[in-house]
Design a protein around this motif. Structure first.
Motif, PDB file in Angstrom:
ATOM      1  N   ARG A  46      38.832  36.343  29.774  1.00  0.00           N
ATOM      2  CA  ARG A  46      37.756  36.745  30.686  1.00  0.00           C
ATOM      3  C   ARG A  46      38.154  36.515  32.140  1.00  0.00           C
ATOM      4  O   ARG A  46      37.812  37.316  33.022  1.00  0.00           O
ATOM      5  CB  ARG A  46      36.476  35.978  30.357  1.00  0.00           C
ATOM      6  CG  ARG A  46      35.793  36.437  29.075  1.00  0.00           C
ATOM      7  CD  ARG A  46      34.423  35.822  28.930  1.00  0.00           C
ATOM      8  NE  ARG A  46      34.498  34.379  28.751  1.00  0.00           N
ATOM      9  CZ  ARG A  46      34.619  33.782  27.574  1.00  0.00           C
ATOM     10  NH1 ARG A  46      34.685  34.513  26.461  1.00  0.00           N
ATOM     11  NH2 ARG A  46      34.676  32.470  27.478  1.00  0.00           N
ATOM     12  N   GLU A  47      38.873  35.415  32.401  1.00  0.00           N
ATOM     13  CA  GLU A  47      39.342  35.157  33.766  1.00  0.00           C
ATOM     14  C   GLU A  47      40.294  36.255  34.227  1.00  0.00           C
ATOM     15  O   GLU A  47      40.255  36.686  35.383  1.00  0.00           O
ATOM     16  CB  GLU A  47      40.025  33.796  33.847  1.00  0.00           C
ATOM     17  CG  GLU A  47      39.071  32.618  33.818  1.00  0.00           C
ATOM     18  CD  GLU A  47      39.789  31.302  34.062  1.00  0.00           C
ATOM     19  OE1 GLU A  47      40.608  31.234  35.001  1.00  0.00           O
ATOM     20  OE2 GLU A  47      39.533  30.344  33.301  1.00  0.00           O
ATOM     21  N   LEU A  48      41.167  36.703  33.331  1.00  0.00           N
ATOM     22  CA  LEU A  48      42.061  37.809  33.670  1.00  0.00           C
ATOM     23  C   LEU A  48      41.256  39.066  33.976  1.00  0.00           C
ATOM     24  O   LEU A  48      41.576  39.825  34.899  1.00  0.00           O
ATOM     25  CB  LEU A  48      43.035  38.071  32.523  1.00  0.00           C
ATOM     26  CG  LEU A  48      44.108  37.004  32.268  1.00  0.00           C
ATOM     27  CD1 LEU A  48      44.882  37.324  30.998  1.00  0.00           C
ATOM     28  CD2 LEU A  48      45.064  36.890  33.447  1.00  0.00           C
ATOM     29  N   GLY A  49      40.206  39.282  33.186  1.00  0.00           N
ATOM     30  CA  GLY A  49      39.340  40.433  33.440  1.00  0.00           C
ATOM     31  C   GLY A  49      38.664  40.337  34.798  1.00  0.00           C
ATOM     32  O   GLY A  49      38.610  41.319  35.554  1.00  0.00           O
ATOM     33  N   GLU A  50      38.161  39.165  35.131  1.00  0.00           N
ATOM     34  CA  GLU A  50      37.505  38.964  36.426  1.00  0.00           C
ATOM     35  C   GLU A  50      38.486  39.143  37.581  1.00  0.00           C
ATOM     36  O   GLU A  50      38.103  39.588  38.671  1.00  0.00           O
ATOM     37  CB  GLU A  50      36.888  37.566  36.477  1.00  0.00           C
ATOM     38  CG  GLU A  50      35.700  37.383  35.520  1.00  0.00           C
ATOM     39  CD  GLU A  50      35.285  35.935  35.389  1.00  0.00           C
ATOM     40  OE1 GLU A  50      35.898  35.078  36.078  1.00  0.00           O
ATOM     41  OE2 GLU A  50      34.355  35.648  34.605  1.00  0.00           O
ATOM     42  N   ALA A  51      39.743  38.799  37.346  1.00  0.00           N
ATOM     43  CA  ALA A  51      40.774  38.947  38.382  1.00  0.00           C
ATOM     44  C   ALA A  51      41.272  40.382  38.508  1.00  0.00           C
ATOM     45  O   ALA A  51      42.067  40.686  39.402  1.00  0.00           O
ATOM     46  CB  ALA A  51      41.946  38.015  38.090  1.00  0.00           C
ATOM     47  N   GLY A  52      40.813  41.264  37.604  1.00  0.00           N
ATOM     48  CA  GLY A  52      41.212  42.661  37.677  1.00  0.00           C
ATOM     49  C   GLY A  52      42.467  43.017  36.921  1.00  0.00           C
ATOM     50  O   GLY A  52      42.998  44.121  37.067  1.00  0.00           O
ATOM     51  N   PHE A  53      42.957  42.102  36.075  1.00  0.00           N
ATOM     52  CA  PHE A  53      44.204  42.337  35.347  1.00  0.00           C
ATOM     53  C   PHE A  53      44.099  43.583  34.473  1.00  0.00           C
ATOM     54  O   PHE A  53      45.018  44.412  34.449  1.00  0.00           O
ATOM     55  CB  PHE A  53      44.521  41.107  34.485  1.00  0.00           C
ATOM     56  CG  PHE A  53      45.876  41.116  33.840  1.00  0.00           C
ATOM     57  CD1 PHE A  53      46.940  40.431  34.413  1.00  0.00           C
ATOM     58  CD2 PHE A  53      46.104  41.812  32.664  1.00  0.00           C
ATOM     59  CE1 PHE A  53      48.195  40.443  33.821  1.00  0.00           C
ATOM     60  CE2 PHE A  53      47.353  41.823  32.067  1.00  0.00           C
ATOM     61  CZ  PHE A  53      48.399  41.132  32.649  1.00  0.00           C
ATOM     62  N   PHE A  54      43.007  43.722  33.745  1.00  0.00           N
ATOM     63  CA  PHE A  54      42.875  44.842  32.816  1.00  0.00           C
ATOM     64  C   PHE A  54      42.345  46.109  33.497  1.00  0.00           C
ATOM     65  O   PHE A  54      42.650  47.220  33.073  1.00  0.00           O
ATOM     66  CB  PHE A  54      41.967  44.450  31.651  1.00  0.00           C
ATOM     67  CG  PHE A  54      42.464  43.259  30.880  1.00  0.00           C
ATOM     68  CD1 PHE A  54      43.688  43.289  30.239  1.00  0.00           C
ATOM     69  CD2 PHE A  54      41.723  42.082  30.818  1.00  0.00           C
ATOM     70  CE1 PHE A  54      44.171  42.183  29.542  1.00  0.00           C
ATOM     71  CE2 PHE A  54      42.190  40.976  30.127  1.00  0.00           C
ATOM     72  CZ  PHE A  54      43.415  41.025  29.491  1.00  0.00           C
ATOM     73  N   ALA A  55      41.557  45.932  34.564  1.00  0.00           N
ATOM     74  CA  ALA A  55      40.972  47.083  35.262  1.00  0.00           C
ATOM     75  C   ALA A  55      41.779  47.488  36.483  1.00  0.00           C
ATOM     76  O   ALA A  55      41.290  48.228  37.335  1.00  0.00           O
ATOM     77  CB  ALA A  55      39.536  46.754  35.670  1.00  0.00           C
ATOM     78  N   LEU A  56      43.010  47.009  36.565  1.00  0.00           N
ATOM     79  CA  LEU A  56      43.825  47.217  37.758  1.00  0.00           C
ATOM     80  C   LEU A  56      43.987  48.689  38.107  1.00  0.00           C
ATOM     81  O   LEU A  56      43.911  49.084  39.273  1.00  0.00           O
ATOM     82  CB  LEU A  56      45.203  46.571  37.552  1.00  0.00           C
ATOM     83  CG  LEU A  56      46.076  46.443  38.797  1.00  0.00           C
ATOM     84  CD1 LEU A  56      45.513  45.388  39.730  1.00  0.00           C
ATOM     85  CD2 LEU A  56      47.505  46.088  38.415  1.00  0.00           C
ATOM     86  N   ARG A  57      44.199  49.547  37.102  1.00  0.00           N
ATOM     87  CA  ARG A  57      44.438  50.970  37.358  1.00  0.00           C
ATOM     88  C   ARG A  57      43.189  51.822  37.154  1.00  0.00           C
ATOM     89  O   ARG A  57      43.246  53.046  37.279  1.00  0.00           O
ATOM     90  CB  ARG A  57      45.570  51.475  36.468  1.00  0.00           C
ATOM     91  CG  ARG A  57      46.911  50.818  36.759  1.00  0.00           C
ATOM     92  CD  ARG A  57      48.042  51.413  35.946  1.00  0.00           C
ATOM     93  NE  ARG A  57      47.773  51.402  34.540  1.00  0.00           N
ATOM     94  CZ  ARG A  57      47.613  52.493  33.780  1.00  0.00           C
ATOM     95  NH1 ARG A  57      47.724  53.697  34.305  1.00  0.00           N
ATOM     96  NH2 ARG A  57      47.359  52.386  32.492  1.00  0.00           N
ATOM     97  N   LEU A  58      42.080  51.189  36.843  1.00  0.00           N
ATOM     98  CA  LEU A  58      40.824  51.913  36.687  1.00  0.00           C
ATOM     99  C   LEU A  58      40.294  52.276  38.077  1.00  0.00           C
ATOM    100  O   LEU A  58      40.328  51.445  38.985  1.00  0.00           O
ATOM    101  CB  LEU A  58      39.819  51.039  35.945  1.00  0.00           C
ATOM    102  CG  LEU A  58      38.660  51.715  35.207  1.00  0.00           C
ATOM    103  CD1 LEU A  58      39.186  52.626  34.104  1.00  0.00           C
ATOM    104  CD2 LEU A  58      37.720  50.660  34.637  1.00  0.00           C
ATOM    105  N   PRO A  59      39.803  53.508  38.289  1.00  0.00           N
ATOM    106  CA  PRO A  59      39.295  53.888  39.621  1.00  0.00           C
ATOM    107  C   PRO A  59      38.156  52.974  40.072  1.00  0.00           C
ATOM    108  O   PRO A  59      37.388  52.463  39.256  1.00  0.00           O
ATOM    109  CB  PRO A  59      38.792  55.319  39.401  1.00  0.00           C
ATOM    110  CG  PRO A  59      39.535  55.819  38.208  1.00  0.00           C
ATOM    111  CD  PRO A  59      39.748  54.630  37.324  1.00  0.00           C
ATOM    112  N   GLU A  60      38.073  52.786  41.373  1.00  0.00           N
ATOM    113  CA  GLU A  60      37.016  51.944  41.906  1.00  0.00           C
ATOM    114  C   GLU A  60      35.639  52.475  41.547  1.00  0.00           C
ATOM    115  O   GLU A  60      34.702  51.698  41.331  1.00  0.00           O
ATOM    116  CB  GLU A  60      37.162  51.834  43.426  1.00  0.00           C
ATOM    117  CG  GLU A  60      38.398  51.061  43.876  1.00  0.00           C
ATOM    118  CD  GLU A  60      38.459  50.901  45.380  1.00  0.00           C
ATOM    119  OE1 GLU A  60      37.533  50.281  45.931  1.00  0.00           O
ATOM    120  OE2 GLU A  60      39.418  51.406  45.992  1.00  0.00           O
ATOM    121  N   ALA A  61      35.500  53.797  41.482  1.00  0.00           N
ATOM    122  CA  ALA A  61      34.215  54.394  41.126  1.00  0.00           C
ATOM    123  C   ALA A  61      33.776  54.014  39.721  1.00  0.00           C
ATOM    124  O   ALA A  61      32.584  54.041  39.399  1.00  0.00           O
ATOM    125  CB  ALA A  61      34.307  55.920  41.245  1.00  0.00           C
ATOM    126  N   ALA A  62      34.767  53.644  38.877  1.00  0.00           N
ATOM    127  CA  ALA A  62      34.464  53.242  37.496  1.00  0.00           C
ATOM    128  C   ALA A  62      34.443  51.725  37.357  1.00  0.00           C
ATOM    129  O   ALA A  62      34.443  51.209  36.233  1.00  0.00           O
ATOM    130  CB  ALA A  62      35.481  53.853  36.548  1.00  0.00           C
TER     131      ALA A  62
END
Length: 301
Positions: A46-62
């Motif tokens: 969850r900490e990695l998720g909060e840091a943006g590790f998994f959403a790194l390449r997801l568009p900001e709009a998403a």
């Protein structure tokens, strides 16, 4: 042209390194090894998720960070350095596709190995590209931190559209591991003494360390270049070079450690075992070679 990481990219890499150093240092690694099979730390996930590790390449709009593959390979390299366990690549690829993946509240695995094998199935919430979470039979794994299950019939989860990106991110993990084994080898060579001097003073040991460094840096350059071009052939080359750097680097590191390297207490064997498994994930050496051969033949007049 300047192909060096930008200031923002260096800051991103430093931030991930600091996060992992604080949350998954050597003590945490050894605790995972001796932990009896539970290798995915949900809190850290969850900490990695909060840091943006998994959403790194997801568009900001998403709801993502809106960065690209060059940034992704930098953070995955850091995860490879510390041997962070879990289906990192699959969960990253599932961001925006599987609910909870981007935030790190879901653990997503994938059929990225042949023979119907899947990693971390017992702790996964979903399988990338599959409608349901299948049942599987445990299979002995070379890596104590990469549990395997065999699903029969083989995967209904199609990951072909993710294969190229998955191969590149796995190559980045391999590069991180290769660079870490260089550090371990050099440190040990400077501490261990034989015949009244550190073994790092002997030419044979110097050559091994130099070869490890060259392989790791060449692989890192190939991974960075492929992240910029996103070319299929360059990604295949990067995976080949990174697998070689990680596997051969860990073997050389083990040789420099001598008998100590074969003990359970040393970390060298963990890098070697993880490198073996990763070399079979997303794109094997044979598959990468076939892809490169097809590209070369296609370019002939």
């Amino acid at each position: 042209m300047d192909f060096q990481p930008t200031e923002d990219q260096r800051a991103l890499r430093a931030g991930v390194r600091d996060l992992l150093a604080g949350r998954y240092g050597r003590e945490a690694l050894r605790a995972s090894v001796d932990g009896g099979g539970v290798v995915v730390d949900r809190g850290l996930w969850r900490e990695l998720g909060e840091a943006g590790f998994f959403a790194l390449r997801l568009p900001e709009a998403a709801g993502g960070v809106g960065l690209g593959l060059p940034e992704a390979v930098l953070v995955f390299e850091e995860a490879g350095r510390v041997l962070l366990p879990g289906p990192l690549v699959a969960t990253h690829l599932a961001a925006g596709v599987v609910p909870g993946a981007a935030a790190g509240t879901a653990v997503v695995t994938a059929f990225d190995l042949g023979g119907g094998l899947v990693t971390h199935l017992a702790q996964a919430d979903a399988v990338l590209g599959a409608a349901d979470l299948p049942a599987g039979q445990p299979v002995r794994s070379a890596d104590p931190l990469t549990p395997l299950h065999r699903v029969s019939p083989p995967s209904s989860g199609d990951v072909s559209s993710y294969a190229s990106t998955g191969a590149l991110l796995t190559a980045a993990l391999q590069v991180g591991s290769a660079l870490r084994t260089v550090e371990l080898a050099v440190r040990y060579a400077g501490e261990r003494e034989q015949f009244g001097q550190p073994i790092g003073g002997f030419q044979a040991v110097k050559h091994l360390c130099a070869q490890m460094l060259v392989r790791a840096e060449v692989a890192r350059t190939a991974v960075y270049a492929a992240a910029v071009t996103e070319d299929g052939g360059e990604i295949a080359s990067a995976k080949l070079l990174a697998d070689e750097a990680a596997v051969l680097g860990a073997r050389d590191c083990l040789q420099i450690h001598g008998g100590m390297g074969f003990t359970w207490e040393a970390d060298v064997h963990l890098h070697l075992k993880r490198a073996w498994v990763r070399a079979e994930q997303w794109r094997t050496a044979a598959e990468a070679e076939e892809l490169l051969a097809a590209e070369l033949l296609g370019s002939l007049p």
